[in-house]
Design an enzyme around this catalytic site. Structure first.
Site, PDB file in Angstrom:
ATOM      1  N   LYS A  19       0.826  -1.213   0.000  1.00  0.00           N
ATOM      2  CA  LYS A  19       0.000   0.000   0.000  1.00  0.00           C
ATOM      3  C   LYS A  19       0.861   1.263   0.000  1.00  0.00           C
ATOM      4  CE  LYS A  19      -0.940  -0.088   4.967  1.00  0.00           C
ATOM      5  NZ  LYS A  19       0.264   0.621   5.369  1.00  0.00           N
ATOM      6  N   ARG A  94      -6.641   2.778  11.375  1.00  0.00           N
ATOM      7  CA  ARG A  94      -6.314   1.365  11.593  1.00  0.00           C
ATOM      8  C   ARG A  94      -7.276   0.717  12.574  1.00  0.00           C
ATOM      9  NH1 ARG A  94      -0.575   1.792   9.936  1.00  0.00           N
ATOM     10  NH2 ARG A  94       0.422  -0.228  10.029  1.00  0.00           N
ATOM     11  N   ARG A 132      12.156  -8.273   3.225  1.00  0.00           N
ATOM     12  CA  ARG A 132      12.384  -6.939   2.652  1.00  0.00           C
ATOM     13  C   ARG A 132      13.674  -6.292   3.184  1.00  0.00           C
ATOM     14  NH1 ARG A 132       7.080  -3.428   2.909  1.00  0.00           N
ATOM     15  NH2 ARG A 132       7.464  -3.323   5.133  1.00  0.00           N
ATOM     16  N   ARG A 166      14.509  -3.227   8.077  1.00  0.00           N
ATOM     17  CA  ARG A 166      13.746  -2.438   9.039  1.00  0.00           C
ATOM     18  C   ARG A 166      13.739  -3.177  10.362  1.00  0.00           C
ATOM     19  NH1 ARG A 166       8.030  -0.393   6.749  1.00  0.00           N
ATOM     20  NH2 ARG A 166       7.291  -1.093   8.751  1.00  0.00           N
ATOM     21  N   ARG A 177       1.942  -7.642  14.030  1.00  0.00           N
ATOM     22  CA  ARG A 177       1.310  -6.599  13.205  1.00  0.00           C
ATOM     23  C   ARG A 177       0.135  -7.182  12.417  1.00  0.00           C
ATOM     24  NH1 ARG A 177       5.826  -4.292   9.752  1.00  0.00           N
ATOM     25  NH2 ARG A 177       4.447  -2.558   9.269  1.00  0.00           N
TER      26      ARG A 177
HETATM   27  P1  AMP Z   1       3.429   1.223   8.793  1.00  0.00           P
HETATM   28  O1  AMP Z   1       4.649   1.927   8.287  1.00  0.00           O
HETATM   29  O2  AMP Z   1       2.147   1.790   8.251  1.00  0.00           O
HETATM   30  O3  AMP Z   1       3.507  -0.273   8.601  1.00  0.00           O
HETATM   31  O4  AMP Z   1       3.366   1.477  10.375  1.00  0.00           O
HETATM   32  C1  AMP Z   1       4.424   1.065  11.218  1.00  0.00           C
HETATM   33  C2  AMP Z   1       3.961   1.083  12.667  1.00  0.00           C
HETATM   34  O5  AMP Z   1       3.546   2.418  13.037  1.00  0.00           O
HETATM   35  C3  AMP Z   1       2.740   0.204  12.990  1.00  0.00           C
HETATM   36  O6  AMP Z   1       3.103  -1.146  13.221  1.00  0.00           O
HETATM   37  C4  AMP Z   1       2.215   0.893  14.254  1.00  0.00           C
HETATM   38  O7  AMP Z   1       3.001   0.569  15.384  1.00  0.00           O
HETATM   39  C5  AMP Z   1       2.456   2.365  13.954  1.00  0.00           C
HETATM   40  N1  AMP Z   1       1.281   2.982  13.286  1.00  0.00           N
HETATM   41  C6  AMP Z   1       1.205   3.465  12.017  1.00  0.00           C
HETATM   42  N2  AMP Z   1      -0.012   3.962  11.747  1.00  0.00           N
HETATM   43  C7  AMP Z   1      -0.738   3.786  12.878  1.00  0.00           C
HETATM   44  C8  AMP Z   1      -2.085   4.054  13.225  1.00  0.00           C
HETATM   45  N3  AMP Z   1      -2.951   4.587  12.343  1.00  0.00           N
HETATM   46  N4  AMP Z   1      -2.500   3.756  14.484  1.00  0.00           N
HETATM   47  C9  AMP Z   1      -1.648   3.215  15.377  1.00  0.00           C
HETATM   48  N5  AMP Z   1      -0.377   2.907  15.111  1.00  0.00           N
HETATM   49  C10 AMP Z   1       0.091   3.180  13.868  1.00  0.00           C
END
Ligand code: AMP
Length: 222
Positions: A19, A94, A132, A166, A177
């Site tokens: 995404k 989320r 990745r 990462r 996750r």
């Molecule tokens: P992402 O880069 O979108 O995979 O996000 C990495 C991490 O950031 C997630 O595993 C959460 O710990 C935190 N995170 C990102 N967006 C949110 C959200 N909308 N609500 C809560 N935690 C978030």
């Protein structure tokens, strides 16, 4: 695209669904910013503000950062001038409470809301996410299962041998996750589906194929 109505595109997909990449391509195509809450949080976590330590600890375990922190960050980012014509949200909302909060923000600004799900089976996601890695010098992205550099250990783009994984990409964290996604985020898809705002795209294909389907759907509604 009808540019007189500002558009809010919400991209929802599990970790590794692509995404982020699709959001970036769409952002360039539509000329509206991509807003990744994960990127914003990583930036806050790497600094030394009041919440940095807490956010860092939660992200390292794969949990969700509290809604109140997200609400402040998203409110402030969406009020920036580059969002006037619209924006793409990557990673927010989320959970249902975040979806309700976003709706209240959008109502005030009168945006047209569209939600895109990128669906990918869990076994494929695990390989995509745990495999990745990226070049520390130019940012090129690889995967040890699907997309290795032509010359092992040398970046195809810039020739560097400096790669980064990462820190939240190990399997335990990815499983957490995915668990959070199933528990908290899947209900958000049902929520939007009931409002007839949801478009679902099969994400288990090449980036270009997914992007073509995505833009084809969007061209019908924008
Ligand atoms: P992402 O880069 O979108 O995979 O996000 C990495 C991490 O950031 C997630 O595993 C959460 O710990 C935190 N995170 C990102 N967006 C949110 C959200 N909308 N609500 C809560 N935690 C978030």
């Amino acid at each position: 695209m009808d540019s007189s109505v500002p558009v809010a595109i919400v991209m929802i997909g599990p970790p590794g669904s692509g995404k982020g990449t699709q959001s970036s391509k769409l952002s360039a195509f539509l000329g509206i910013p991509k807003i990744s809450t994960g990127d914003i949080l990583r930036q806050v976590a790497s600094g030394s503000s009041r919440n940095s330590e807490e956010i860092r600890a939660i992200m390292e375990t794969g949990g969700l950062v509290p809604d109140s922190i997200l609400a402040d960050l998203v409110t402030s980012r969406l009020s920036e001038p580059d969002c006037k014509k619209g924006f793409i949200l990557d990673g927010y909302p989320r959970n249902i409470d975040q979806a309700i909060f976003l709706e209240s923000l959008l109502q005030v600004k009168n945006y047209k809301l569209l939600v895109v799900e990128i669906a990918v089976p869990e076994d494929v996601l695990l390989k995509r996410v745990t495999g990745r890695f990226s070049c520390r010098v130019c940012g090129a992205i690889y995967n040890k299962y699907f997309l290795r550099p032509r010359n092992e250990k040398i970046c195809d783009q810039c020739g560097s041998a400096d790669f980064a994984y990462r820190s939240d990409d190990n399997e335990l964290v990815v499983r957490e996750r995915l668990r959070e996604y199933t528990l908290q985020t899947l209900p958000v898809l049902d929520y939007y589906k009931a409002k007839h705002l949801l478009v679902s795209v099969d994400g288990n294909r090449s980036l270009d194929e997914v992007y073509d389907e995505l833009t084809c759907h969007l061209s019908k509604v924008l």
